[in-house]
Design an enzyme around this catalytic site. Structure first.
Site, PDB file in Angstrom:
ATOM      1  N   GLY A 136       0.885  35.630  47.106  1.00 15.47           N
ATOM      2  CA  GLY A 136      -0.018  35.588  45.950  1.00 15.47           C
ATOM      3  C   GLY A 136      -1.341  34.924  46.263  1.00 15.47           C
ATOM      4  N   GLY A 172      -4.997  32.620  43.328  1.00 11.84           N
ATOM      5  CA  GLY A 172      -5.061  33.005  44.736  1.00 11.84           C
ATOM      6  C   GLY A 172      -5.689  31.951  45.639  1.00 11.84           C
ATOM      7  NE  ARG A 195       1.693  30.087  56.021  1.00  7.96           N
ATOM      8  CZ  ARG A 195       2.569  30.004  55.031  1.00  7.96           C
ATOM      9  NH1 ARG A 195       2.948  28.832  54.545  1.00  7.96           N
ATOM     10  NH2 ARG A 195       3.056  31.085  54.485  1.00  7.96           N
ATOM     11  NE  ARG A 222       7.444  35.131  53.286  1.00  9.77           N
ATOM     12  CZ  ARG A 222       6.702  34.083  53.000  1.00  9.77           C
ATOM     13  NH1 ARG A 222       7.195  33.107  52.292  1.00  9.77           N
ATOM     14  NH2 ARG A 222       5.453  34.038  53.393  1.00  9.77           N
ATOM     15  CG  ASP A 228      10.318  32.083  48.142  1.00 10.69           C
ATOM     16  OD1 ASP A 228      11.302  31.576  47.587  1.00 10.69           O
ATOM     17  OD2 ASP A 228       9.165  31.626  48.044  1.00 10.69           O
ATOM     18  CG  ASP A 260       6.318  26.910  50.776  1.00 12.69           C
ATOM     19  OD1 ASP A 260       5.819  25.851  50.337  1.00 12.69           O
ATOM     20  OD2 ASP A 260       6.233  27.994  50.179  1.00 12.69           O
TER      21      ASP A 260
HETATM   22  P1  AMP Z   1       5.318  28.597  46.856  1.00 13.51           P
HETATM   23  O1  AMP Z   1       5.753  27.584  45.859  1.00 13.51           O
HETATM   24  O2  AMP Z   1       4.096  28.181  47.655  1.00 13.51           O
HETATM   25  O3  AMP Z   1       6.440  29.074  47.731  1.00 13.51           O
HETATM   26  O4  AMP Z   1       4.820  29.864  46.043  1.00 13.51           O
HETATM   27  C1  AMP Z   1       5.673  30.621  45.239  1.00 13.51           C
HETATM   28  C2  AMP Z   1       4.974  31.901  44.844  1.00 13.51           C
HETATM   29  O5  AMP Z   1       3.827  31.624  44.058  1.00 13.51           O
HETATM   30  C3  AMP Z   1       4.489  32.741  46.022  1.00 13.51           C
HETATM   31  O6  AMP Z   1       4.631  34.096  45.669  1.00 13.51           O
HETATM   32  C4  AMP Z   1       3.049  32.353  46.117  1.00 13.51           C
HETATM   33  O7  AMP Z   1       2.273  33.342  46.735  1.00 13.51           O
HETATM   34  C5  AMP Z   1       2.673  32.197  44.650  1.00 13.51           C
HETATM   35  N1  AMP Z   1       1.529  31.293  44.432  1.00 13.51           N
HETATM   36  C6  AMP Z   1       1.490  29.951  44.619  1.00 13.51           C
HETATM   37  N2  AMP Z   1       0.272  29.469  44.307  1.00 13.51           N
HETATM   38  C7  AMP Z   1      -0.490  30.526  43.918  1.00 13.51           C
HETATM   39  C8  AMP Z   1      -1.840  30.673  43.458  1.00 13.51           C
HETATM   40  N3  AMP Z   1      -2.665  29.645  43.359  1.00 13.51           N
HETATM   41  N4  AMP Z   1      -2.247  31.928  43.149  1.00 13.51           N
HETATM   42  C9  AMP Z   1      -1.426  32.968  43.263  1.00 13.51           C
HETATM   43  N5  AMP Z   1      -0.159  32.899  43.668  1.00 13.51           N
HETATM   44  C10 AMP Z   1       0.312  31.685  43.988  1.00 13.51           C
HETATM   45 MG    MG Z   2       6.551  29.956  49.557  1.00  9.60          MG
END
Ligand code: AMP
Ligand code: MG
Length: 488
Positions: free
Chosen positions: A93, A127, A177, A184, A253, A263
């Protein structure tokens, strides 16, 4: 001059040759005023990149997502996952994969920009990423690498010159990164749920070729693939425990097929030994507490096995049986890795049945006395016991006699035992208060000297050098527990 000659980018895009259900073509969204604030020269050169060129205008534009390097094919990857036990569609995302860098050693390494703007998988999110968490990921991932634990790496952090709205407006940043892949458990869950059997199989074949090429021609390759992933997860989680690392968000994930840590949102290192330690603000139930990590690894592996079922056998009952057999092996395999590792931390290089009791007794004493995990093992390594209450107790004196008797029952010299312990017990870990101090100087005062000094100390965790001493102290006592946050 070609781009490759200039900066060394040498991209291929093998993942993007999978079915287009697995990704969406997505360019990074350009940012206003990119400025490079951290750059990993050693990593750049191991990737075959020209660090000098990358740190200049055109190079920085690439690290900011403002320019696409030749040969790259930016995509956002699709994946699903169980978040805190609940299945959901996710996907990149706020990240794009630029492509796979083929290194001078012919390795295939993912180059991903994190915080690079919205994608078709952004849902309600912007994003973007903020500077503090991207610097934090840089510090901790590089520290993990230096500790010898498989992990994604960090090549650079660029500030965007734009602010990102969280609870307040914060400076935006993009992290580059670097990972041996971003496949995953959740990628396979996505394929199983929304793909055909052929697409699932193509994904598995791709992962096998990329990470376990010795299995490509094996008739039992999908079963063995499951076994190898299980083995890597078991080893990874044992390694985490051995240095007191708490991942904090072991959703499916966030568990890689390669066995690398990814992560770094809510992770943190434990100070006082307590298996119930949780730092993540959203982990109210302690699902991902320090001591639960092995069991959660097994749960995640079961989800992976479920996703692979159609490939394990044509007959569904037999497929389930194979999956269960493989998952059942995991906890023992994990325990063996952990036991070997903790024996090494105590200087023990052979096996005796009573070792587990000896180890459990020490851990119990540490827990009861609230001893610092890292410093207990450091004290044992150097036979210097001045710092902690534990060392002044009769219980510890008794335990130590048994331990020393145990060490005498193996052939190794005192010197060899000391060497083993030195190389198994880090002097320094990224202590939370040290990380916060470095982040504050960088984010609040634009002063990166504290952070760079910390990175330097963390890059040689087993040096046990004089300049590391001040980084060994646990945080000052406080009533406010340390809290970490995801997705910030
Ligand atoms: P994470 O907690 O980093 O594993 O993220 C969980 C999900 O939320 C993943 O699909 C990320 O891509 C999405 N995500 C986290 N932060 C953002 C953001 N600021 N904008 C869009 N998607 C996000
Ligand atoms: Mg993640």
């Amino acid at each position: 001059m070609t781009d490759k000659a200039k900066t060394g980018w040498n991209f291929e895009n093998s993942y993007a040759r999978l079915s287009d259900i697995f990704f969406a073509n997505t360019n990074p969204t350009p940012v206003r005023e990119p400025e490079l604030v951290l750059f990993n020269e050693t990593l750049a050169s191991s990737l075959g990149l020209d660090g000098q060129a990358l740190q200049q205008g055109g190079g920085v534009s690439i690290l900011a997502g403002n320019e696409i390097p030749q040969g790259a094919m930016p995509i956002a990857q699709a994946y699903a996952g169980h978040q805190f036990g609940h299945f959901t569609m996710l996907g990149d995302g706020r990240a794009v994969l630029l492509g796979e860098q083929i290194t001078p050693q012919e390795e295939r390494i993912d180059i991903q920009l994190k915080g690079s703007g919205r994608t078709p998988f952004s849902r309600g999110g912007d994003g973007r990423a903020t500077l503090g968490p991207m610097l934090r990921e840089y510090i901790i991932s590089e520290a993990m690498h230096a500790l010898g634990i498989p992990t994604n790496r960090s090549l650079a952090v660029v500030t965007t010159g734009e602010s990102v709205m969280r609870e307040t407006a914060l400076p935006g940043a993009i992290l580059t990164r670097v990972a041996s892949s971003h496949l995953r458990v959740g990628t396979f869950q996505y394929a199983r749920k929304w793909g055909t059997k052929e697409q699932l199989q193509a994904l598995a074949d791709y992962a096998i070729e990329r990470h376990f090429p010795h299995l490509v021609k094996d008739v039992e390759r999908y079963r063995l693939f499951l076994r190898e992933v299980s083995d890597r997860q078991a080893k990874l989680i044992a390694n985490w425990q051995l240095v007191g690392f708490i991942h904090g968000v072991m959703n499916t994930d966030n568990m890689t097929i390669s066995g690398e840590t990814i992560d770094y949102g809510p992770c943190a290192f434990m100070n006082t030994y307590d298996p119930n330690t949780v730092f993540s603000s959203i982990d109210a139930q302690g699902r991902y507490a320090y001591g639960h990590q092995p069991r959660i690894g097994g749960w995640n592996l079961a989800r992976f096995a479920e996703a692979l079922l159609p490939l394990l056998h044509e007959n569904q009952d037999q497929a389930v049986e194979i999956a269960q057999d493989e998952v059942a092996r995991y906890l023992q395999v994990h325990h063996n890795y952990w036991l070997t590792g903790i024996r090494a931390k105590l200087g023990i290089s052979n096996q005796e049945e009573e070792d587990e009791g000896l180890i459990e007794d020490l851990l119990q004493l540490m827990e009861d006395s609230g001893s610092d995990y890292t410093n207990t093992f450091r004290a044992l390594t150097f036979d210097q016991y001045d710092e902690m209450a534990l060392f002044n107790t009769n219980e510890f004196a008794d335990w130590k006699k048994q331990w020393q008797a145990r060490l005498e029952r193996q052939a190794q010299s005192k010197q060899a035992i000391h060497e083993l312990m030195r190389n198994s017990n880090p002097a320094v870990i990224p202590r939370n208060h040290r990380v916060e101090e470095a982040l504050e100087a960088a984010v609040e005062n634009d002063d990166y000297s504290v952070l760079k000094q910390l990175l330097d100390v963390l890059s040689r965790p087993y040096a046990h050098s004089a300049d590391q001493r001040e980084y060994c102290s646990p945080p000052p006592a406080t009533d406010v527990p340390y809290r970490t946050y995801c997705g910030t």
